[in-house]
Design a protein around this motif. Structure first.
Motif, PDB file in Angstrom:
ATOM      1  N   TYR A 273      -2.080  13.740  -3.355  1.00 47.35           N
ATOM      2  CA  TYR A 273      -1.752  12.452  -3.959  1.00 47.35           C
ATOM      3  C   TYR A 273      -2.840  11.427  -3.659  1.00 47.35           C
ATOM      4  O   TYR A 273      -3.278  10.694  -4.558  1.00 47.35           O
ATOM      5  N   ALA A 274      -3.309  11.393  -2.420  1.00 49.52           N
ATOM      6  CA  ALA A 274      -4.409  10.489  -2.057  1.00 49.52           C
ATOM      7  C   ALA A 274      -5.658  10.816  -2.876  1.00 49.52           C
ATOM      8  O   ALA A 274      -6.358   9.903  -3.348  1.00 49.52           O
ATOM      9  N   THR A 275      -5.932  12.083  -3.075  1.00 50.17           N
ATOM     10  CA  THR A 275      -7.074  12.504  -3.887  1.00 50.17           C
ATOM     11  C   THR A 275      -6.894  12.060  -5.337  1.00 50.17           C
ATOM     12  O   THR A 275      -7.825  11.555  -5.961  1.00 50.17           O
ATOM     13  N   ALA A 276      -5.700  12.238  -5.873  1.00 49.96           N
ATOM     14  CA  ALA A 276      -5.429  11.822  -7.256  1.00 49.96           C
ATOM     15  C   ALA A 276      -5.641  10.328  -7.438  1.00 49.96           C
ATOM     16  O   ALA A 276      -6.074   9.875  -8.496  1.00 49.96           O
ATOM     17  N   LEU A 277      -5.358   9.566  -6.391  1.00 43.84           N
ATOM     18  CA  LEU A 277      -5.541   8.114  -6.432  1.00 43.84           C
ATOM     19  C   LEU A 277      -6.971   7.695  -6.085  1.00 43.84           C
ATOM     20  O   LEU A 277      -7.301   6.511  -6.147  1.00 43.84           O
TER      21      LEU A 277
ATOM     22  N   THR B  92     -10.308   7.037   2.411  1.00 43.02           N
ATOM     23  CA  THR B  92     -10.013   5.704   2.947  1.00 43.02           C
ATOM     24  C   THR B  92      -8.788   5.782   3.846  1.00 43.02           C
ATOM     25  O   THR B  92      -7.879   6.571   3.602  1.00 43.02           O
ATOM     26  N   PRO B  93      -8.772   4.969   4.900  1.00 41.28           N
ATOM     27  CA  PRO B  93      -7.590   4.978   5.766  1.00 41.28           C
ATOM     28  C   PRO B  93      -6.358   4.479   5.007  1.00 41.28           C
ATOM     29  O   PRO B  93      -6.458   3.662   4.098  1.00 41.28           O
ATOM     30  N   LYS B  94      -5.226   4.999   5.402  1.00 48.75           N
ATOM     31  CA  LYS B  94      -3.972   4.609   4.760  1.00 48.75           C
ATOM     32  C   LYS B  94      -3.663   3.148   5.114  1.00 48.75           C
ATOM     33  O   LYS B  94      -3.548   2.805   6.281  1.00 48.75           O
ATOM     34  N   PRO B  95      -3.535   2.292   4.084  1.00 53.65           N
ATOM     35  CA  PRO B  95      -3.279   0.876   4.381  1.00 53.65           C
ATOM     36  C   PRO B  95      -1.839   0.646   4.831  1.00 53.65           C
ATOM     37  O   PRO B  95      -0.947   1.443   4.558  1.00 53.65           O
ATOM     38  N   THR B  96      -1.621  -0.452   5.526  1.00 53.55           N
ATOM     39  CA  THR B  96      -0.266  -0.863   5.892  1.00 53.55           C
ATOM     40  C   THR B  96       0.421  -1.327   4.621  1.00 53.55           C
ATOM     41  O   THR B  96      -0.142  -2.087   3.837  1.00 53.55           O
ATOM     42  N   GLN B  97       1.641  -0.846   4.416  1.00 53.25           N
ATOM     43  CA  GLN B  97       2.360  -1.144   3.180  1.00 53.25           C
ATOM     44  C   GLN B  97       3.357  -2.275   3.391  1.00 53.25           C
ATOM     45  O   GLN B  97       4.085  -2.288   4.377  1.00 53.25           O
ATOM     46  N   PRO B  98       3.430  -3.194   2.418  1.00 58.71           N
ATOM     47  CA  PRO B  98       4.446  -4.249   2.497  1.00 58.71           C
ATOM     48  C   PRO B  98       5.827  -3.679   2.183  1.00 58.71           C
ATOM     49  O   PRO B  98       5.960  -2.554   1.697  1.00 58.71           O
ATOM     50  N   ALA B  99       6.851  -4.470   2.434  1.00 60.50           N
ATOM     51  CA  ALA B  99       8.232  -4.034   2.196  1.00 60.50           C
ATOM     52  C   ALA B  99       8.453  -3.623   0.750  1.00 60.50           C
ATOM     53  O   ALA B  99       9.240  -2.712   0.468  1.00 60.50           O
ATOM     54  N   LEU B 100       7.763  -4.269  -0.182  1.00 56.70           N
ATOM     55  CA  LEU B 100       7.907  -3.938  -1.596  1.00 56.70           C
ATOM     56  C   LEU B 100       7.594  -2.471  -1.859  1.00 56.70           C
ATOM     57  O   LEU B 100       8.215  -1.829  -2.705  1.00 56.70           O
ATOM     58  N   PHE B 101       6.650  -1.905  -1.094  1.00 59.46           N
ATOM     59  CA  PHE B 101       6.262  -0.509  -1.241  1.00 59.46           C
ATOM     60  C   PHE B 101       7.445   0.427  -0.980  1.00 59.46           C
ATOM     61  O   PHE B 101       7.554   1.484  -1.584  1.00 59.46           O
ATOM     62  N   PHE B 102       8.339   0.033  -0.103  1.00 63.52           N
ATOM     63  CA  PHE B 102       9.495   0.867   0.235  1.00 63.52           C
ATOM     64  C   PHE B 102      10.736   0.487  -0.576  1.00 63.52           C
ATOM     65  O   PHE B 102      11.461   1.347  -1.049  1.00 63.52           O
ATOM     66  N   GLY B 103      10.978  -0.804  -0.711  1.00 62.37           N
ATOM     67  CA  GLY B 103      12.176  -1.255  -1.401  1.00 62.37           C
ATOM     68  C   GLY B 103      12.076  -1.211  -2.908  1.00 62.37           C
ATOM     69  O   GLY B 103      13.064  -0.933  -3.600  1.00 62.37           O
ATOM     70  N   GLY B 104      10.897  -1.483  -3.437  1.00 65.86           N
ATOM     71  CA  GLY B 104      10.709  -1.509  -4.890  1.00 65.86           C
ATOM     72  C   GLY B 104      11.085  -0.202  -5.577  1.00 65.86           C
ATOM     73  O   GLY B 104      11.857  -0.213  -6.548  1.00 65.86           O
ATOM     74  N   PRO B 105      10.565   0.925  -5.108  1.00 64.33           N
ATOM     75  CA  PRO B 105      10.947   2.189  -5.736  1.00 64.33           C
ATOM     76  C   PRO B 105      12.450   2.486  -5.633  1.00 64.33           C
ATOM     77  O   PRO B 105      13.040   3.039  -6.561  1.00 64.33           O
ATOM     78  N   ALA B 106      13.070   2.111  -4.533  1.00 64.61           N
ATOM     79  CA  ALA B 106      14.516   2.346  -4.393  1.00 64.61           C
ATOM     80  C   ALA B 106      15.301   1.528  -5.422  1.00 64.61           C
ATOM     81  O   ALA B 106      16.256   2.032  -6.022  1.00 64.61           O
ATOM     82  N   VAL B 107      14.901   0.290  -5.651  1.00 65.06           N
ATOM     83  CA  VAL B 107      15.576  -0.549  -6.644  1.00 65.06           C
ATOM     84  C   VAL B 107      15.355   0.028  -8.043  1.00 65.06           C
ATOM     85  O   VAL B 107      16.295   0.124  -8.844  1.00 65.06           O
ATOM     86  N   ALA B 108      14.129   0.420  -8.349  1.00 63.87           N
ATOM     87  CA  ALA B 108      13.846   1.022  -9.657  1.00 63.87           C
ATOM     88  C   ALA B 108      14.628   2.328  -9.833  1.00 63.87           C
ATOM     89  O   ALA B 108      15.153   2.614 -10.918  1.00 63.87           O
TER      90      ALA B 108
END
Length: 139
Positions: A38-42, A47-63
């Protein structure tokens, strides 16, 4: 059955269970099973894995809540009550809408490997919607 009646007959416990399972599957899928591809596809394999905001976790759950609720309403409106019908329905929706839409999103100049992204993400949504349909029909 009309759409309003179908929404009224949704089993919300089944919907919430399916949302949790689909969301957890996403975590396992993208952070575990297919993290490197997945990292390769992107284009982020080096690159080091960035720190993700709450939206990264909550947004997909809401969708996912919207996807699962829509799936439940459609299954109800169509009178889908058997496992076989649920799987066929999920394959039609999974391939025809979710995976196809993933390909549409991926084919853009900002996606370095659109086919890899489409395969990984599209397969996730296909598996997720099949599991969702099975949960919904079980209730």
């Amino acid at each position: 059955m009309n759409v309003v009646s179908a929404l009224g007959s949704v089993n919300w416990i089944a919907v919430l269970l399916a949302v949790v399972v689909y969301t957890v599957l996403g975590g396992v899928w993208f952070a575990g099973l297919f993290a490197k591809p997945y990292a390769t596809a992107l284009g982020r394999e080096s690159t080091p894995k960035p720190t993700q905001p709450a939206l990264f976790f909550g947004g997909p759950a809401v969708a996912t809540l919207f996807v699962v609720t829509t799936t439940a309403a459609l299954m109800s409106a169509l009178g889908i009550e058997t496992v076989v019908d649920a799987v066929v329905f999920a394959l039609v929706v999974g391939i025809g809408y979710l995976a196809a839409n993933t390909v549409i999103i991926a084919i853009n100049p900002n996606m370095p490997r659109p086919l890899s992204y489409s395969l990984i993400s599209g397969a996730y949504h296909l598996v997720g919607i099949v599991i969702t349909a099975l949960i919904l029909v079980a209730f």
